[in-house]
Write a protein that holds these residues in place. Structure first.
Motif, PDB file in Angstrom:
ATOM      1  N   LEU A   1      11.286  -1.852 -10.737  1.00  0.00           N
ATOM      2  CA  LEU A   1      10.732  -0.518 -10.540  1.00  0.00           C
ATOM      3  C   LEU A   1      11.074  -0.011  -9.142  1.00  0.00           C
TER       4      LEU A   1
ATOM      5  N   TRP B   1      10.130   3.362  -6.667  1.00  0.00           N
ATOM      6  CA  TRP B   1       9.405   4.604  -6.460  1.00  0.00           C
ATOM      7  C   TRP B   1      10.372   5.709  -6.046  1.00  0.00           C
TER       8      TRP B   1
ATOM      9  N   SER C   1       6.577  13.602  -0.803  1.00  0.00           N
ATOM     10  CA  SER C   1       7.481  12.647  -0.163  1.00  0.00           C
ATOM     11  C   SER C   1       8.487  12.113  -1.172  1.00  0.00           C
TER      12      SER C   1
ATOM     13  N   TYR D   1      10.017   7.378 -15.138  1.00  0.00           N
ATOM     14  CA  TYR D   1       8.624   7.444 -15.559  1.00  0.00           C
ATOM     15  C   TYR D   1       7.851   8.416 -14.678  1.00  0.00           C
TER      16      TYR D   1
ATOM     17  N   ASP E   1      -8.292   5.444  -6.814  1.00  0.00           N
ATOM     18  CA  ASP E   1      -8.189   4.302  -5.920  1.00  0.00           C
ATOM     19  C   ASP E   1      -6.769   4.055  -5.433  1.00  0.00           C
TER      20      ASP E   1
ATOM     21  N   LEU F   1      -1.288   3.518  -9.613  1.00  0.00           N
ATOM     22  CA  LEU F   1      -0.738   4.366 -10.681  1.00  0.00           C
ATOM     23  C   LEU F   1      -1.370   3.907 -11.988  1.00  0.00           C
ATOM     24  N   ASP F   2      -2.411   4.635 -12.407  1.00  0.00           N
ATOM     25  CA  ASP F   2      -3.259   4.117 -13.476  1.00  0.00           C
ATOM     26  C   ASP F   2      -2.833   4.536 -14.889  1.00  0.00           C
TER      27      ASP F   2
ATOM     28  N   TRP G   1       0.833   5.834 -17.096  1.00  0.00           N
ATOM     29  CA  TRP G   1       2.265   6.054 -17.062  1.00  0.00           C
ATOM     30  C   TRP G   1       2.723   6.663 -18.383  1.00  0.00           C
ATOM     31  N   GLY G   2       3.776   7.457 -18.311  1.00  0.00           N
ATOM     32  CA  GLY G   2       4.422   7.896 -19.525  1.00  0.00           C
ATOM     33  C   GLY G   2       5.318   6.789 -20.067  1.00  0.00           C
ATOM     34  N   GLN G   3       5.983   7.069 -21.175  1.00  0.00           N
ATOM     35  CA  GLN G   3       6.879   6.085 -21.782  1.00  0.00           C
ATOM     36  C   GLN G   3       8.287   6.154 -21.209  1.00  0.00           C
TER      37      GLN G   3
ATOM     38  N   TYR H   1      -1.282  -3.165  -5.058  1.00  0.00           N
ATOM     39  CA  TYR H   1      -1.579  -2.953  -6.477  1.00  0.00           C
ATOM     40  C   TYR H   1      -0.613  -3.826  -7.263  1.00  0.00           C
TER      41      TYR H   1
ATOM     42  N   TYR I   1       1.166  -4.561 -11.204  1.00  0.00           N
ATOM     43  CA  TYR I   1       1.472  -4.011 -12.518  1.00  0.00           C
ATOM     44  C   TYR I   1       2.107  -5.087 -13.387  1.00  0.00           C
TER      45      TYR I   1
ATOM     46  N   GLN J   1       4.526  -5.501 -16.751  1.00  0.00           N
ATOM     47  CA  GLN J   1       5.444  -4.759 -17.617  1.00  0.00           C
ATOM     48  C   GLN J   1       6.067  -5.699 -18.639  1.00  0.00           C
TER      49      GLN J   1
ATOM     50  N   GLN K   1       8.329  -1.543 -22.519  1.00  0.00           N
ATOM     51  CA  GLN K   1       7.064  -0.827 -22.339  1.00  0.00           C
ATOM     52  C   GLN K   1       6.928  -0.318 -20.908  1.00  0.00           C
ATOM     53  N   ALA K   2       6.059   0.664 -20.751  1.00  0.00           N
ATOM     54  CA  ALA K   2       5.744   1.155 -19.416  1.00  0.00           C
ATOM     55  C   ALA K   2       4.846   0.141 -18.691  1.00  0.00           C
ATOM     56  N   PRO K   3       4.871   0.156 -17.374  1.00  0.00           N
ATOM     57  CA  PRO K   3       3.989  -0.744 -16.615  1.00  0.00           C
ATOM     58  C   PRO K   3       2.514  -0.422 -16.852  1.00  0.00           C
TER      59      PRO K   3
ATOM     60  N   LEU L   1      -1.302  -1.088 -14.904  1.00  0.00           N
ATOM     61  CA  LEU L   1      -2.006  -1.507 -13.684  1.00  0.00           C
ATOM     62  C   LEU L   1      -2.986  -2.622 -14.028  1.00  0.00           C
TER      63      LEU L   1
ATOM     64  N   TYR M   1      -6.042  -3.315  -8.564  1.00  0.00           N
ATOM     65  CA  TYR M   1      -5.921  -2.239  -7.581  1.00  0.00           C
ATOM     66  C   TYR M   1      -6.704  -2.591  -6.334  1.00  0.00           C
ATOM     67  N   LYS M   2      -6.341  -1.998  -5.223  1.00  0.00           N
ATOM     68  CA  LYS M   2      -6.983  -2.228  -3.920  1.00  0.00           C
ATOM     69  C   LYS M   2      -7.144  -3.716  -3.657  1.00  0.00           C
TER      70      LYS M   2
ATOM     71  N   TYR N   1       4.892  -6.690 -10.925  1.00  0.00           N
ATOM     72  CA  TYR N   1       5.332  -6.027  -9.710  1.00  0.00           C
ATOM     73  C   TYR N   1       4.136  -5.730  -8.805  1.00  0.00           C
TER      74      TYR N   1
ATOM     75  N   GLN O   1       2.863  -3.402  -5.545  1.00  0.00           N
ATOM     76  CA  GLN O   1       3.174  -2.066  -5.040  1.00  0.00           C
ATOM     77  C   GLN O   1       2.247  -1.757  -3.878  1.00  0.00           C
TER      78      GLN O   1
ATOM     79  N   PHE P   1       5.219   6.621   2.105  1.00  0.00           N
ATOM     80  CA  PHE P   1       6.212   6.172   1.126  1.00  0.00           C
ATOM     81  C   PHE P   1       5.678   4.974   0.352  1.00  0.00           C
ATOM     82  N   TYR P   2       5.721   5.094  -0.969  1.00  0.00           N
ATOM     83  CA  TYR P   2       5.335   3.990  -1.815  1.00  0.00           C
ATOM     84  C   TYR P   2       6.514   3.021  -1.934  1.00  0.00           C
TER      85      TYR P   2
ATOM     86  N   PHE Q   1       7.700  -0.665  -4.332  1.00  0.00           N
ATOM     87  CA  PHE Q   1       7.426  -1.732  -5.290  1.00  0.00           C
ATOM     88  C   PHE Q   1       8.067  -3.022  -4.805  1.00  0.00           C
TER      89      PHE Q   1
END
Lengths: 118, 108
Positions: free
Chosen positions: A45, A47, A59, A95, A102, A105-106, A108-110, B33, B35, B37, B41-43, B45, B48-49, B86, B88, B96-97, B99
């Motif tokens: 992945l 970002w 950003s 995605y 919090d 990324l809670d 996500w799309g497909q 965080y 994830y 996967q 499929q999509a990841p 969560l 968190y924190k 993963y 993150q 800037f995020y 992974f």
């Protein structure tokens, strides 16, 4: 039920442009920061970009800065990614994802596949 | 640019404990965080924190943090936990995020 549905992917030649959309439903879209994340075939992945609720904080990853533009239309509950000057290395599943309260990324799309090739 | 480093792979027998580390210089200042996967499929969560578990995520998933390293622990691993994981986080400014490099968990 929270739903994020990406569209707009496809095959494009190097140097070309594409606009991705992410239609959101099941939550108050205007209250959430939104992100784009991509994943090249067989890779991890990465970002790409984020957009705050009102556009006051935007950003981009260095790899796309100056070529990609993120935007949103809160009236249409839709997030966009305008991609210009596309390169082979931009080939990936893209995605959209919602940032929860919090920070993670809670939802996500497909994903939608973008292929940059001649 | 800022990087988060994970081991490429972890193998574990069913019922055992899997630990996945993630290292980054800004982790003492920024939350992490995690994830999960699965192929095609999509990841999702799972933490968190640093240490919190979203609703619906099994209790066998837990997170911890120590200095520049965060750890995802899967206790009593099940076959369904086989996936890529993963971490993150964000750079020190939070702008800037990023992974992590990803870890493939194989259940033997």
């Amino acid at each position: 039920e929270v739903q994020l549905v990406e569209s707009g992917g496809g095959l494009v030649q190097p140097g070309g442009s594409l606009r991705l959309s992410c239609a959101a439903s099941g939550f108050t879209f205007s209250n959430y920061w939104m992100h784009w994340v991509r994943q090249a075939p067989g890779k991890g992945l990465v970002w790409v970009s984020r957009f705050s609720t009102d556009g006051s904080s935007i950003s981009y990853a260095d790899s796309v800065k100056g070529r990609f533009t993120i935007s949103r239309d809160n009236a249409k509950n839709t997030l966009y990614l305008q991609m210009n000057s596309l390169r082979a290395e931009d080939t990936a599943v893209y995605y959209c994802a919602r940032a929860g309260p919090d920070g993670g990324l809670d939802f996500w799309g497909q994903g939608t596949l973008v292929t940059v090739s001649s | 640019s800022y990087e988060l480093t994970q081991p490429p792979s972890v193998s574990v027998s069913p019922g055992q404990t899997a630990r996945i580390t993630c290292s980054g210089d800004a982790l003492p200042k920024q939350y992490a965080y995690w994830y999960q996967q699965k192929p095609g499929q999509a990841p999702v969560l799972v933490i968190y924190k640093d240490t919190e578990r979203p609703s619906g995520i099994p209790e066998r998933f837990s997170g911890s943090s120590s200095g520049t390293t965060v750890t995802l622990t899967i206790s009593g691993v099940q076959a369904e936990d086989e996936a890529d994981y993963y971490c993150q986080s964000a750079d020190s400014s939070g702008t800037f995020y990023v992974f992590g490099t990803g870890t493939k968990v194989t259940v033997l």
